[in-house]
Design a protein around this motif. Sequence first.
Motif, mmCIF file in Angstrom:
data_model
loop_
_atom_site.group_PDB
_atom_site.id
_atom_site.type_symbol
_atom_site.label_atom_id
_atom_site.label_comp_id
_atom_site.label_asym_id
_atom_site.label_seq_id
_atom_site.Cartn_x
_atom_site.Cartn_y
_atom_site.Cartn_z
ATOM 1 N N VAL A 407 0.868 -1.186 0.000
ATOM 2 C CA VAL A 407 0.000 0.000 0.000
ATOM 3 C C VAL A 407 0.897 1.226 0.000
ATOM 4 O O VAL A 407 1.716 1.413 0.911
ATOM 5 C CB VAL A 407 -0.938 0.013 1.215
ATOM 6 N N LEU A 408 0.756 2.055 -1.029
ATOM 7 C CA LEU A 408 1.618 3.223 -1.175
ATOM 8 C C LEU A 408 1.113 4.416 -0.382
ATOM 9 O O LEU A 408 1.889 5.195 0.174
ATOM 10 C CB LEU A 408 1.723 3.597 -2.660
ATOM 11 N N ASN A 409 -0.190 4.571 -0.334
ATOM 12 C CA ASN A 409 -0.767 5.748 0.306
ATOM 13 C C ASN A 409 -2.194 5.424 0.761
ATOM 14 O O ASN A 409 -2.979 4.881 -0.033
ATOM 15 C CB ASN A 409 -0.783 6.922 -0.689
ATOM 16 N N PRO A 410 -2.536 5.709 2.027
ATOM 17 C CA PRO A 410 -1.691 6.279 3.088
ATOM 18 C C PRO A 410 -0.756 5.232 3.702
ATOM 19 O O PRO A 410 -0.849 4.054 3.384
ATOM 20 C CB PRO A 410 -2.729 6.767 4.111
ATOM 21 N N ALA A 411 0.112 5.701 4.585
ATOM 22 C CA ALA A 411 1.099 4.813 5.189
ATOM 23 C C ALA A 411 0.477 4.025 6.336
ATOM 24 O O ALA A 411 -0.709 4.166 6.650
ATOM 25 C CB ALA A 411 2.290 5.634 5.685
ATOM 26 N N ASN A 412 1.306 3.190 6.957
ATOM 27 C CA ASN A 412 0.928 2.404 8.137
ATOM 28 C C ASN A 412 -0.146 1.356 7.841
ATOM 29 O O ASN A 412 -0.923 0.987 8.732
ATOM 30 C CB ASN A 412 0.454 3.316 9.282
ATOM 31 N N ALA A 413 -0.229 0.889 6.617
ATOM 32 C CA ALA A 413 -1.174 -0.159 6.292
ATOM 33 C C ALA A 413 -0.526 -1.522 6.497
ATOM 34 O O ALA A 413 0.684 -1.691 6.331
ATOM 35 C CB ALA A 413 -1.629 -0.019 4.844
ATOM 36 N N THR A 414 -1.319 -2.481 6.866
ATOM 37 C CA THR A 414 -0.856 -3.868 6.969
ATOM 38 C C THR A 414 -1.699 -4.725 6.032
ATOM 39 O O THR A 414 -2.898 -4.480 5.852
ATOM 40 C CB THR A 414 -0.959 -4.393 8.405
ATOM 41 N N ILE A 415 -1.060 -5.732 5.424
ATOM 42 C CA ILE A 415 -1.737 -6.599 4.452
ATOM 43 C C ILE A 415 -1.724 -8.022 4.971
ATOM 44 O O ILE A 415 -0.677 -8.542 5.399
ATOM 45 C CB ILE A 415 -1.046 -6.531 3.079
ATOM 46 N N THR A 416 -2.860 -8.662 4.937
ATOM 47 C CA THR A 416 -2.986 -10.079 5.258
ATOM 48 C C THR A 416 -3.266 -10.844 3.969
ATOM 49 O O THR A 416 -4.231 -10.539 3.248
ATOM 50 C CB THR A 416 -4.125 -10.322 6.259
ATOM 51 N N TYR A 417 -2.430 -11.805 3.650
ATOM 52 C CA TYR A 417 -2.566 -12.587 2.416
ATOM 53 C C TYR A 417 -3.336 -13.872 2.690
ATOM 54 O O TYR A 417 -3.067 -14.566 3.682
ATOM 55 C CB TYR A 417 -1.192 -12.935 1.847
ATOM 56 N N TYR A 418 -4.248 -14.184 1.813
ATOM 57 C CA TYR A 418 -4.941 -15.468 1.865
ATOM 58 C C TYR A 418 -4.334 -16.362 0.784
ATOM 59 O O TYR A 418 -4.981 -16.766 -0.181
ATOM 60 C CB TYR A 418 -6.442 -15.276 1.656
ATOM 61 N N GLY A 419 -3.062 -16.609 0.954
ATOM 62 C CA GLY A 419 -2.286 -17.327 -0.044
ATOM 63 C C GLY A 419 -0.839 -16.909 0.093
ATOM 64 O O GLY A 419 -0.442 -16.310 1.105
ATOM 65 N N PRO A 420 -0.003 -17.178 -0.913
ATOM 66 C CA PRO A 420 1.424 -16.834 -0.816
ATOM 67 C C PRO A 420 1.640 -15.326 -0.816
ATOM 68 O O PRO A 420 0.919 -14.578 -1.476
ATOM 69 C CB PRO A 420 2.032 -17.485 -2.064
ATOM 70 N N VAL A 421 2.653 -14.891 -0.053
ATOM 71 C CA VAL A 421 2.986 -13.467 -0.006
ATOM 72 C C VAL A 421 3.571 -13.022 -1.339
ATOM 73 O O VAL A 421 3.261 -11.939 -1.838
ATOM 74 C CB VAL A 421 3.981 -13.191 1.148
ATOM 75 N N LYS A 422 4.436 -13.851 -1.904
ATOM 76 C CA LYS A 422 4.993 -13.578 -3.230
ATOM 77 C C LYS A 422 4.217 -14.392 -4.259
ATOM 78 O O LYS A 422 4.193 -15.616 -4.202
ATOM 79 C CB LYS A 422 6.481 -13.925 -3.268
ATOM 80 N N ILE A 423 3.578 -13.672 -5.158
ATOM 81 C CA ILE A 423 2.670 -14.300 -6.123
ATOM 82 C C ILE A 423 3.415 -14.543 -7.433
ATOM 83 O O ILE A 423 4.077 -13.641 -7.963
ATOM 84 C CB ILE A 423 1.444 -13.400 -6.362
ATOM 85 N N VAL A 424 3.305 -15.763 -7.951
ATOM 86 C CA VAL A 424 3.964 -16.127 -9.203
ATOM 87 C C VAL A 424 2.955 -16.021 -10.341
ATOM 88 O O VAL A 424 1.881 -16.642 -10.290
ATOM 89 C CB VAL A 424 4.540 -17.551 -9.146
ATOM 90 N N LEU A 425 3.316 -15.229 -11.337
ATOM 91 C CA LEU A 425 2.470 -15.053 -12.525
ATOM 92 C C LEU A 425 3.215 -15.610 -13.731
ATOM 93 O O LEU A 425 4.284 -15.121 -14.080
ATOM 94 C CB LEU A 425 2.177 -13.567 -12.763
ATOM 95 N N LYS A 426 2.649 -16.629 -14.352
ATOM 96 C CA LYS A 426 3.250 -17.159 -15.571
ATOM 97 C C LYS A 426 2.947 -16.229 -16.748
ATOM 98 O O LYS A 426 2.121 -15.319 -16.649
ATOM 99 C CB LYS A 426 2.707 -18.558 -15.864
ATOM 100 N N GLU A 427 3.642 -16.456 -17.872
ATOM 101 C CA GLU A 427 3.435 -15.610 -19.039
ATOM 102 C C GLU A 427 1.990 -15.718 -19.518
ATOM 103 O O GLU A 427 1.407 -16.804 -19.567
ATOM 104 C CB GLU A 427 4.397 -15.981 -20.167
#
Length: 478
Positions: A407-427
Amino acid sequence: MNTQFQAPVDLQEESFRNEVGTMDKTGKRKWVFPRKPKGKFTNYRNYTSYALLAIFFILPFLKINNNPFFLFNILDRHFFIFGQPFYLQDFFILAIGAVTSVIFVMLFSIVFGRIFCGWLCPQTIFMEMIFRKIEYWIEGDRNKQMKLDKQGWNAEKIRKRLLKWSVFLLIAVIITHFMFMYIVGYEEVFKIMQEGPAAHPVNFIVMIVFTGLFYFVFSWLREQVCTLICPYGRLQGVLIDKQTINVYYDYKRGENRSKWRNNEDRKALGKGDCIDCNQCVVVCPTGIDIRNGQQLECINCTACIDACDEIMEKVGLPKGLVRYATEQEIEAGTKFKFTPRMKATTVALSLLVGLVGYLMYDRGSMEAKFLKVPGTTFQITDGKINNLYTYTFLNKENSKKLITIKVLNPANATITYYGPVKIVLKENEIIKGNISIAFPEKEMRLSKQNITIGIFDEKGKMITSYNTTFEGPFKFAL
């Protein structure tokens, strides 16, 4: 007392404009048997057509980064242009490209008349460079074809006609299969052919219909497509003017036309350079007389130019009696000029081409959307306000991506992922998922405020961003 109405000479000369060149006054079809053209312009047209045919038959097999060079699969919504995938979100680029194409055709019509019809149109290329040449090979040139058409159904006529129709049908089948390769890809077409009609009845019915259509067009309808069906011939009457380059007969030099006599001084006798040999007429694939002036049936194929130049060379007169020229050049002897209308159209075309090129280049490597999950509302937990979002990621590149969300704006946001934190996108992959975004309740100033979410690659570089809204409890703005 019997009287017979005699039309004025000028009305008699213009009577050809009241009927189509391939029909008589009763509306009956006049079959056109053009003589086989030869000459400089015919050779140029042959080279151009062979190059375009090679592109047509090779393009379905070309791939860039394992993507088809060109594919327009409407049913499965798979679109590739120059090896780049296009999605429904990108269709506004194609819309602008279509407008650009229309202006491009207008510009060419304003400047060069129907040069597209005679040199680049698929109908003309298939008809003149494939089907017509096969007809010459099997039935012979104009005179032999006319003789064969008039004679009864003897063994020779049956043999030649069956051979011609069979070859035409085979070519129509080939063209149909290649057309479908541009829609579903060559692998799918080969698969359908191998598995047979029982496994793909709908596909085979569609192929049979289109094969019959191609066969009908090129074996019977022919030049009627250009003279009666295609709207471009009538559109050119609106676009062209006296400064447009077209195939013209130089009537000032050619009239008064008369037959050729050896060792005569035609100029002293008041005769023009046209020897009335009719060769410009017999080579015309649409059956018109170019000496009657510009006509909607003329496709600027230049067959009449080559035929006339050949005759002029034989009788020792200058070539160019029929040539590429403007009407103003013929009438007043003035040279071609780039008119203000042409300049304005060229500027508009250049701007649109630049815009299309920029949009194709700058359409982004991926697309991201964050939408609140329908039917959900915010929740407050441990002094934080939570909103649930559904994300959709579309990778437009031909390489795999490893992305993270911030989250770029506003600050102090927290994100909860329902899956992997790093998402893999194939071509060329589209994926969906859910995340929860939370802000401290004390930092919420409005019940609904804008937030900006960024998408970053594995090197920490931002790929794209998306603006959405964040909801919280109702507050009075002070």
